[in-house]
Design a protein around this motif. Structure first.
Motif, PDB file in Angstrom:
ATOM      1  N   PHE A 146       0.831  -1.198   0.000  1.00 47.38           N
ATOM      2  CA  PHE A 146       0.000   0.000   0.000  1.00 47.38           C
ATOM      3  C   PHE A 146       0.870   1.254   0.000  1.00 47.38           C
ATOM      4  O   PHE A 146       0.578   2.244  -0.681  1.00 47.38           O
ATOM      5  N   VAL A 147       1.965   1.220   0.770  1.00 43.29           N
ATOM      6  CA  VAL A 147       2.906   2.340   0.791  1.00 43.29           C
ATOM      7  C   VAL A 147       3.517   2.535  -0.598  1.00 43.29           C
ATOM      8  O   VAL A 147       3.627   3.672  -1.090  1.00 43.29           O
ATOM      9  N   PHE A 148       3.918   1.440  -1.229  1.00 41.15           N
ATOM     10  CA  PHE A 148       4.452   1.525  -2.592  1.00 41.15           C
ATOM     11  C   PHE A 148       3.441   2.174  -3.526  1.00 41.15           C
ATOM     12  O   PHE A 148       3.787   2.994  -4.382  1.00 41.15           O
ATOM     13  N   TYR A 149       2.173   1.825  -3.360  1.00 36.92           N
ATOM     14  CA  TYR A 149       1.108   2.286  -4.249  1.00 36.92           C
ATOM     15  C   TYR A 149       0.816   3.781  -4.113  1.00 36.92           C
ATOM     16  O   TYR A 149       0.239   4.391  -5.012  1.00 36.92           O
ATOM     17  N   LEU A 150       1.235   4.402  -3.018  1.00 40.04           N
ATOM     18  CA  LEU A 150       0.833   5.773  -2.717  1.00 40.04           C
ATOM     19  C   LEU A 150       1.126   6.754  -3.856  1.00 40.04           C
ATOM     20  O   LEU A 150       0.408   7.737  -4.032  1.00 40.04           O
ATOM     21  N   LEU A 151       2.166   6.504  -4.622  1.00 39.55           N
ATOM     22  CA  LEU A 151       2.514   7.412  -5.717  1.00 39.55           C
ATOM     23  C   LEU A 151       1.665   7.182  -6.964  1.00 39.55           C
ATOM     24  O   LEU A 151       1.769   7.931  -7.937  1.00 39.55           O
ATOM     25  N   TRP A 152       0.804   6.160  -6.933  1.00 34.46           N
ATOM     26  CA  TRP A 152       0.064   5.771  -8.132  1.00 34.46           C
ATOM     27  C   TRP A 152      -1.424   6.059  -8.028  1.00 34.46           C
ATOM     28  O   TRP A 152      -2.198   5.714  -8.924  1.00 34.46           O
ATOM     29  N   GLU A 153      -1.846   6.709  -6.977  1.00 38.46           N
ATOM     30  CA  GLU A 153      -3.272   6.931  -6.715  1.00 38.46           C
ATOM     31  C   GLU A 153      -3.987   7.609  -7.884  1.00 38.46           C
ATOM     32  O   GLU A 153      -5.128   7.286  -8.206  1.00 38.46           O
ATOM     33  N   TYR A 154      -3.310   8.568  -8.526  1.00 41.75           N
ATOM     34  CA  TYR A 154      -3.955   9.347  -9.584  1.00 41.75           C
ATOM     35  C   TYR A 154      -3.803   8.722 -10.968  1.00 41.75           C
ATOM     36  O   TYR A 154      -4.328   9.241 -11.956  1.00 41.75           O
TER      37      TYR A 154
END
Length: 425
Positions: A61-69
């Protein structure tokens, strides 16, 4: 070679969990280079996320944080919503939403965590009921996720291990997000006085926001990588990427990150001497280094902002941010006493209806949570920092927090997943 291989060693998790994390990140590497396979790749990443135990799930989930948009399914559902629901479900299935930690570090801040989570939950639900806005629900999910995962850690060593894992996966995510930006040409043109249109590195989040993660990734190399060659290469690479954002906020934070690192070495007098000498050298050699292509846009922006300040035009120097802040704060102080104290349960932009967002996260917090919420937010972070200042992980954690908390004065990131996840670690 061993030191280089260590960069790919996720030793804080082992066996199958390490393979799951590596597979998850590899999917996003493919995602960065492809078009037309977005739905399939996102679905596969969520299946892996679902299969992973709690701690690896949190790191994913932390890794994913930059991919939200950049991760919305073609049918309109966002991956971040699905992942938040899965994480909260895993926490509930684990038995307790929040547990009182055996760690002194976590138990000291437990009561504040409960109060803060309760207040965020009340305002989040109020936002949903009064405005139909899902922002507050997202904040509840993200706060629960962070508080729970942190709270079950048994000692400071396990916290330090998890913290290294957070920096580690953020570094890889930042690299892949940058690759995505180059491959998909997400760069934006910015008018720089004296130069004309200049491309700003955008990545997956935006210029200043990506800068936050370039600095956090640089901190990973400064604090967690022992090999000096790899450390210097990593710092140099993320320094260059920081410059390419052409963000004055990022440049100011960059200097802060370097200063904190030298202070962390425990040589305060030598640190001050180094910065005095370095400043003198930079000043004398300005005609030389200011002509480097990668630095020219920053130099022009600094000169332009300085000139505007000298002429008393702070609004121009701050790219129109001062006027925006005044418009938002005038609206806030003209609101009722209850709203001022407890907030409006809605984002500032939705209430004021300015042409631009506030570009200040603390103004957003004021509107949403009121003075009470903002004070509670500040007290929580001051108390947390006071608990950890003698811990070995103090400086890397302080660096990440200050990059986000100080950077938040110039961007509106209250509703961004990475803000509510990382600031509460």
């Amino acid at each position: 070679m061993k030191s280089f291989r260590d960069l790919f060693d996720f030793g804080y998790i082992t066996g199958k969990n390490q393979l799951l994390l590596f597979a998850y990140m590899f999917i996003y590497l493919i995602y960065a280079f492809t078009t037309g396979l977005e739905d399939s790749l996102l679905a596969l990443s969520i299946v892996i996320f679902l299969a992973a135990p709690l701690v690896p799930s949190f790191l994913m989930f932390v890794f994913y944080l930059l991919w939200e948009y950049e991760s919305t399914f073609s049918f309109g559902v966002t991956a971040v919503l699905i992942m938040q629901v899965i994480m909260v479900a895993k926490i509930l299935l684990a038995g307790k939403m929040m547990v009182k930690s055996e760690s002194k570090l976590q138990s000291k801040s437990y009561n504040l965590q409960v109060i803060l989570l309760a207040y965020i939950s009340v305002m989040g639900l109020a936002s949903l009921l009064l405005t139909g806005n899902m922002t507050g629900i997202g904040m509840i999910f993200k706060t629960i996720i962070t508080f729970y995962v942190i709270s079950f850690l048994k000692d400071d060593k396990s916290f330090e291990t998890l913290l290294k894992g957070i920096f580690h996966v953020l570094m890889f995510s930042t690299i892949i997000a940058t690759v995505y930006g180059f491959f998909h040409d997400t760069a934006l043109e910015r008018w720089v006085s004296g130069m004309g249109e200049v491309s700003q590195l955008y990545g997956t989040l935006g210029t200043t926001r990506m800068g936050f993660f370039y600095l956090t990734s640089m901190a990973f190399f400064l604090y967690f990588v022992d090999n000096k060659v790899i450390k210097y290469i990593g710092v140099a690479a993320f320094s260059a990427l920081s410059f390419m954002t052409i963000s004055l906020t990022v440049m100011a934070l960059y200097l802060m990150v370097i200063l904190l690192y030298f202070i962390s070495l425990g040589k305060f007098k030598k640190t001050i001497s180094f910065f005095v000498v370095a400043t003198a050298i930079l000043f004398v050699s300005f005609p030389v280094w200011s002509k480097f292509a990668i630095l020219q846009p920053i130099v022009y922006r600094v000169v332009f902002a300085s000139t505007a300040f000298e002429h008393g035009d702070a609004d121009i120097a701050l790219s129109g941010r001062e006027g925006l802040s005044e418009a938002y704060m005038t609206k806030f102080w003209n609101s009722g006493i209850f709203t001022k104290v407890f907030g409006n349960a809605d984002e500032a932009f939705s209430i004021v209806r300015e042409e631009r967002v506030a570009h200040n996260t603390y103004i957003d917090i004021l509107f949403f949570f009121g003075i009470f919420g903002l004070v509670l937010f500040i007290i929580y972070h001051l108390r947390k920092l006071s608990f950890i200042w003698k811990k070995p992980f103090f400086y890397p954690l302080l660096t990440m927090k200050l990059v986000l908390l100080l950077g938040a004065f110039t961007v509106s990131i209250m509703s961004a997943s990475y803000f509510f996840i990382l600031i509460f670690i």
